[in-house]
Scaffold this motif. Structure first.
Motif, PDB file in Angstrom:
ATOM      1  N   LEU A 326      -4.335   0.393   2.054  1.00  0.00           N
ATOM      2  CA  LEU A 326      -3.064  -0.138   2.995  1.00  0.00           C
ATOM      3  C   LEU A 326      -3.339  -0.156   4.289  1.00  0.00           C
ATOM      4  N   LYS A 327      -4.087   0.452   4.997  1.00  0.00           N
ATOM      5  CA  LYS A 327      -4.300   0.394   6.347  1.00  0.00           C
ATOM      6  C   LYS A 327      -5.068  -0.910   6.725  1.00  0.00           C
ATOM      7  N   SER A 328      -5.975  -1.440   5.868  1.00  0.00           N
ATOM      8  CA  SER A 328      -6.809  -2.530   6.460  1.00  0.00           C
ATOM      9  C   SER A 328      -5.967  -3.605   5.887  1.00  0.00           C
ATOM     10  N   ARG A 329      -5.153  -3.718   4.985  1.00  0.00           N
ATOM     11  CA  ARG A 329      -4.655  -4.934   4.574  1.00  0.00           C
ATOM     12  C   ARG A 329      -3.300  -5.197   5.112  1.00  0.00           C
ATOM     13  N   LEU A 330      -2.572  -3.983   5.392  1.00  0.00           N
ATOM     14  CA  LEU A 330      -1.114  -4.157   5.826  1.00  0.00           C
ATOM     15  C   LEU A 330      -0.975  -3.261   7.268  1.00  0.00           C
ATOM     16  N   GLY A 331      -1.840  -2.442   7.755  1.00  0.00           N
ATOM     17  CA  GLY A 331      -1.565  -1.650   8.682  1.00  0.00           C
ATOM     18  C   GLY A 331      -0.789  -0.456   8.496  1.00  0.00           C
ATOM     19  N   ILE A 332      -0.769  -0.034   7.314  1.00  0.00           N
ATOM     20  CA  ILE A 332       0.227   1.226   6.611  1.00  0.00           C
ATOM     21  C   ILE A 332      -0.881   2.329   6.902  1.00  0.00           C
ATOM     22  N   GLU A 333      -0.445   3.450   7.932  1.00  0.00           N
ATOM     23  CA  GLU A 333      -1.346   4.573   8.190  1.00  0.00           C
ATOM     24  C   GLU A 333      -0.266   5.645   8.857  1.00  0.00           C
ATOM     25  N   GLY A 334      -0.916   6.695   8.809  1.00  0.00           N
ATOM     26  CA  GLY A 334      -0.195   7.850   9.880  1.00  0.00           C
ATOM     27  C   GLY A 334       1.093   8.233   9.071  1.00  0.00           C
ATOM     28  N   VAL A 335       2.143   8.378   9.627  1.00  0.00           N
ATOM     29  CA  VAL A 335       3.381   8.754   9.268  1.00  0.00           C
ATOM     30  C   VAL A 335       3.856   7.791   7.968  1.00  0.00           C
ATOM     31  N   LYS A 336       3.760   6.504   7.993  1.00  0.00           N
ATOM     32  CA  LYS A 336       4.059   5.743   7.040  1.00  0.00           C
ATOM     33  C   LYS A 336       3.597   5.982   5.711  1.00  0.00           C
ATOM     34  N   MET A 337       2.154   6.229   5.947  1.00  0.00           N
ATOM     35  CA  MET A 337       1.422   6.349   4.679  1.00  0.00           C
ATOM     36  C   MET A 337       2.043   7.864   4.085  1.00  0.00           C
ATOM     37  N   GLY A 338       2.096   8.721   5.029  1.00  0.00           N
ATOM     38  CA  GLY A 338       2.655   9.976   4.556  1.00  0.00           C
ATOM     39  C   GLY A 338       3.920  10.192   3.728  1.00  0.00           C
ATOM     40  N   LEU A 339       4.672   9.274   4.222  1.00  0.00           N
ATOM     41  CA  LEU A 339       6.228   9.186   3.911  1.00  0.00           C
ATOM     42  C   LEU A 339       6.118   8.474   2.455  1.00  0.00           C
ATOM     43  N   LEU A 340       5.108   7.558   2.325  1.00  0.00           N
ATOM     44  CA  LEU A 340       5.011   7.037   0.920  1.00  0.00           C
ATOM     45  C   LEU A 340       4.458   8.025  -0.183  1.00  0.00           C
ATOM     46  N   HIS A 341       3.398   8.939   0.255  1.00  0.00           N
ATOM     47  CA  HIS A 341       3.227   9.904  -0.449  1.00  0.00           C
ATOM     48  C   HIS A 341       4.145  11.096  -0.628  1.00  0.00           C
ATOM     49  N   GLU A 342       4.990  11.202   0.120  1.00  0.00           N
ATOM     50  CA  GLU A 342       6.010  12.178   0.234  1.00  0.00           C
ATOM     51  C   GLU A 342       6.917  11.754  -0.730  1.00  0.00           C
ATOM     52  N   LEU A 343       7.503  10.558  -0.922  1.00  0.00           N
ATOM     53  CA  LEU A 343       8.587  10.222  -1.452  1.00  0.00           C
ATOM     54  C   LEU A 343       8.264   9.325  -3.024  1.00  0.00           C
ATOM     55  N   CYS A 344       7.122   9.046  -3.247  1.00  0.00           N
ATOM     56  CA  CYS A 344       6.642   8.018  -4.448  1.00  0.00           C
ATOM     57  C   CYS A 344       5.884   8.798  -5.318  1.00  0.00           C
ATOM     58  N   ALA A 345       6.184   9.029  -6.418  1.00  0.00           N
ATOM     59  CA  ALA A 345       5.415   9.515  -7.596  1.00  0.00           C
ATOM     60  C   ALA A 345       4.150   8.927  -7.778  1.00  0.00           C
ATOM     61  N   PRO A 346       2.999   9.650  -8.120  1.00  0.00           N
ATOM     62  CA  PRO A 346       1.768   8.885  -8.357  1.00  0.00           C
ATOM     63  C   PRO A 346       1.726   7.536  -9.230  1.00  0.00           C
ATOM     64  N   GLU A 347       2.554   7.902 -10.207  1.00  0.00           N
ATOM     65  CA  GLU A 347       2.618   6.423 -10.957  1.00  0.00           C
ATOM     66  C   GLU A 347       3.181   5.179 -10.069  1.00  0.00           C
ATOM     67  N   VAL A 348       3.832   5.325  -9.254  1.00  0.00           N
ATOM     68  CA  VAL A 348       4.417   4.394  -8.371  1.00  0.00           C
ATOM     69  C   VAL A 348       2.959   3.914  -7.635  1.00  0.00           C
ATOM     70  N   LEU A 349       2.524   4.832  -6.787  1.00  0.00           N
ATOM     71  CA  LEU A 349       1.504   4.486  -6.069  1.00  0.00           C
ATOM     72  C   LEU A 349       0.276   3.771  -6.564  1.00  0.00           C
ATOM     73  N   ALA A 350       0.176   4.109  -8.015  1.00  0.00           N
ATOM     74  CA  ALA A 350      -0.929   3.464  -8.772  1.00  0.00           C
ATOM     75  C   ALA A 350      -0.598   2.109  -9.303  1.00  0.00           C
ATOM     76  N   ASN A 351       0.667   1.536  -9.185  1.00  0.00           N
ATOM     77  CA  ASN A 351       0.968   0.689  -9.697  1.00  0.00           C
ATOM     78  C   ASN A 351       1.247  -0.428  -8.519  1.00  0.00           C
ATOM     79  N   PRO A 352       0.570  -1.663  -8.479  1.00  0.00           N
ATOM     80  CA  PRO A 352       0.853  -2.527  -7.192  1.00  0.00           C
ATOM     81  C   PRO A 352       2.156  -3.076  -6.974  1.00  0.00           C
ATOM     82  N   GLU A 353       2.706  -3.459  -8.162  1.00  0.00           N
ATOM     83  CA  GLU A 353       3.864  -4.135  -8.041  1.00  0.00           C
ATOM     84  C   GLU A 353       5.093  -3.272  -7.726  1.00  0.00           C
ATOM     85  N   ALA A 354       4.996  -2.010  -8.170  1.00  0.00           N
ATOM     86  CA  ALA A 354       5.993  -0.931  -7.852  1.00  0.00           C
ATOM     87  C   ALA A 354       5.648  -0.620  -6.298  1.00  0.00           C
TER      88      ALA A 354
END
Length: 435
Positions: A326-354
């Motif tokens: 996500l960092k290389s393709r979309l620039g998502i890192e740091g606090v934005k990446m932390g927020l995704l891990h905080e609020l999204c279930a593992p199965e969501v993170l593993a599903n590209p569409e979700a």
């Protein structure tokens, strides 16, 4: 200054007879005092604190936002449900009127890149000093007399009762031909506005809407209803989340519909969120919580379309971790990446569409507004229907109200201060018309 016989309930306290008593030394009270002083009326201003304008000074610590330069129609719309009433105040003291008033005090102003108006020096203290000097030593009119460390306790018959909290102590009784109450709401109580007047006015038969936080932060529920995890709190509390779009969906939950949508930034706290973007949406979020539930929606990539985001998320990442991908393709890192891990279930993170959907529409469920004492301003107060157009209480003729005591609210950006000044002007004129 005239003293008359003591009250039976306070035999040791002589009564001070004045033309007009103003209770509260914030912008609204000071403006009412100025209107009356310049008209030749003797004014005595009482305040519980050792000095006036304390919230005004603190609000201007990072740059005093006096008003806003946007067009009048848009400006008035910022007052929401009370734009009709506040608009009447602004007819006589609008944004340009505030700038002219500041210039009359020798304070030049400028319009910032956001449209907000500031003093050239940015600071509140020089303006307040010049204002107090003019009130105490007017070129024409009557000097305003200040009584500090006088905490209003209500009425005893026709007398205003004050508790003197300074060295002299004891009670002070005041008989005034007219009274202006400008004691603020309940935010930042350490600066003097604690909402203690509410019960006194209710006992007098005045309708008062409950005081609620405005321009406030919120505590979050988090993914499991327990708030931020220890990891997120330790790692990201105090960090800003920049370049996002915040949306508040419509109450019907229609896809794509939003009652609020704005790009900006805010800050994560130990328990939730705060900052300019949150404050701008806070009235909607607070009222939604009062109805049962609220959440804010975040677009973490406002510069990219949903199609573009999905394409990049789907891109094969090989052996790279999700964070690296996500960092290389979309620039998502740091606090934005932390927020995704905080609020999204593992199965969501593993599903590209979700995951692509979450990047463009991440829900942050809220638990509650922060306490009113922490808010920038207050909603609620004396309802407009219990006032004349001149801001006189119907239940207590001869008593006027101004400022944040009244039931209106506005976002930050100069709208709060402008309306406080304008309401003080209106109350002062009301006293003159009915004196």
């Amino acid at each position: 200054m005239i003293f008359s016989a003591a009250s039976p309930a306070h035999p040791d306290s002589a009564v001070l007879d004045v033309d007009v008593a103003i209770v509260g030394g914030g912008p609204a009270g000071l403006m009412a005092a100025e209107v009356l002083s310049q008209a030749g009326v003797s004014v005595h201003l009482f305040d519980a604190m050792p000095s006036v304008g304390r919230k005004f000074l603190l609000a201007g610590k990072g740059g005093l936002n006096l008003t806003h330069s946007e067009a009048p129609q848009a400006f008035v719309s910022r007052y929401g449900a009370r734009q009709t009433e506040v608009g009447q105040w602004l007819e006589h003291m609008d944004a340009q009127g505030v700038r002219d008033w500041a210039q009359g005090l020798g304070v030049e102003t400028f319009v910032g890149s956001s449209g907000r108006v500031f003093p050239q020096e940015m600071k509140a203290a020089p303006l307040l000093r010049a204002w107090l000097h003019r009130l105490r030593h007017p070129a024409s009119g009557v000097p305003v007399q200040f009584h500090m460390r006088h905490r209003w306790q209500g009425w005893e018959g026709e007398h205003l009762v004050f508790e003197r909290t300074g060295a002299e102590g004891g009670a002070c009784l005041v008989r005034a031909r007219a009274t202006v109450l400008a004691m603020g709401g309940a935010s930042w109580p350490r600066l003097g506005s604690d909402g203690g007047w509410l019960h006194t006015l209710v006992q007098q038969g005045v309708a008062v809407a409950p005081l609620r936080p405005a321009n406030c932060g919120f505590d979050v529920l988090g993914r499991d209803g327990q708030g931020w995890t220890e990891y997120f709190r330790t790692r990201y509390a105090g960090h800003p989340l920049k370049s996002v779009v915040l949306r508040v969906a419509d109450t019907g939950g229609q896809a794509g519909a939003a009652r609020f949508e704005r790009q900006g930034e805010f800050v994560f706290t130990e328990t939730g969120v705060e900052g300019s973007l949150i404050y701008a949406a806070s009235a909607l979020l607070r009222d939604d919580l009062a109805q049962g539930r609220a959440q804010l929606m975040l677009d973490l990539l406002p510069g990219k379309s949903a199609v573009q985001v999905l394409k990049e998320v789907r891109w094969s990442r090989g052996s790279r971790s999700l964070s690296s991908h996500l960092k290389s393709r979309l620039g998502i890192e740091g606090v934005k990446m932390g927020l995704l891990h905080e609020l999204c279930a593992p199965e969501v993170l593993a599903n590209p569409e979700a995951l692509a959907l979450e990047l463009k529409n991440l829900a942050v469920p809220l638990k509650s507004p922060r306490p009113v004492a922490e808010a920038i301003s207050t909603a609620g107060g004396v309802v407009m229907e219990d006032l004349t157009p001149d801001l006189m209480l119907l239940a207590r003729p001869g008593v006027y109200c101004a400022g944040e005591m009244l039931d209106w609210e506005a976002p930050t950006g100069g709208y709060l201060l402008t309306a406080c000044l304008a309401s003080g002007w209106r109350a002062g004129q009301g006293v003159l018309l009915n004196f």
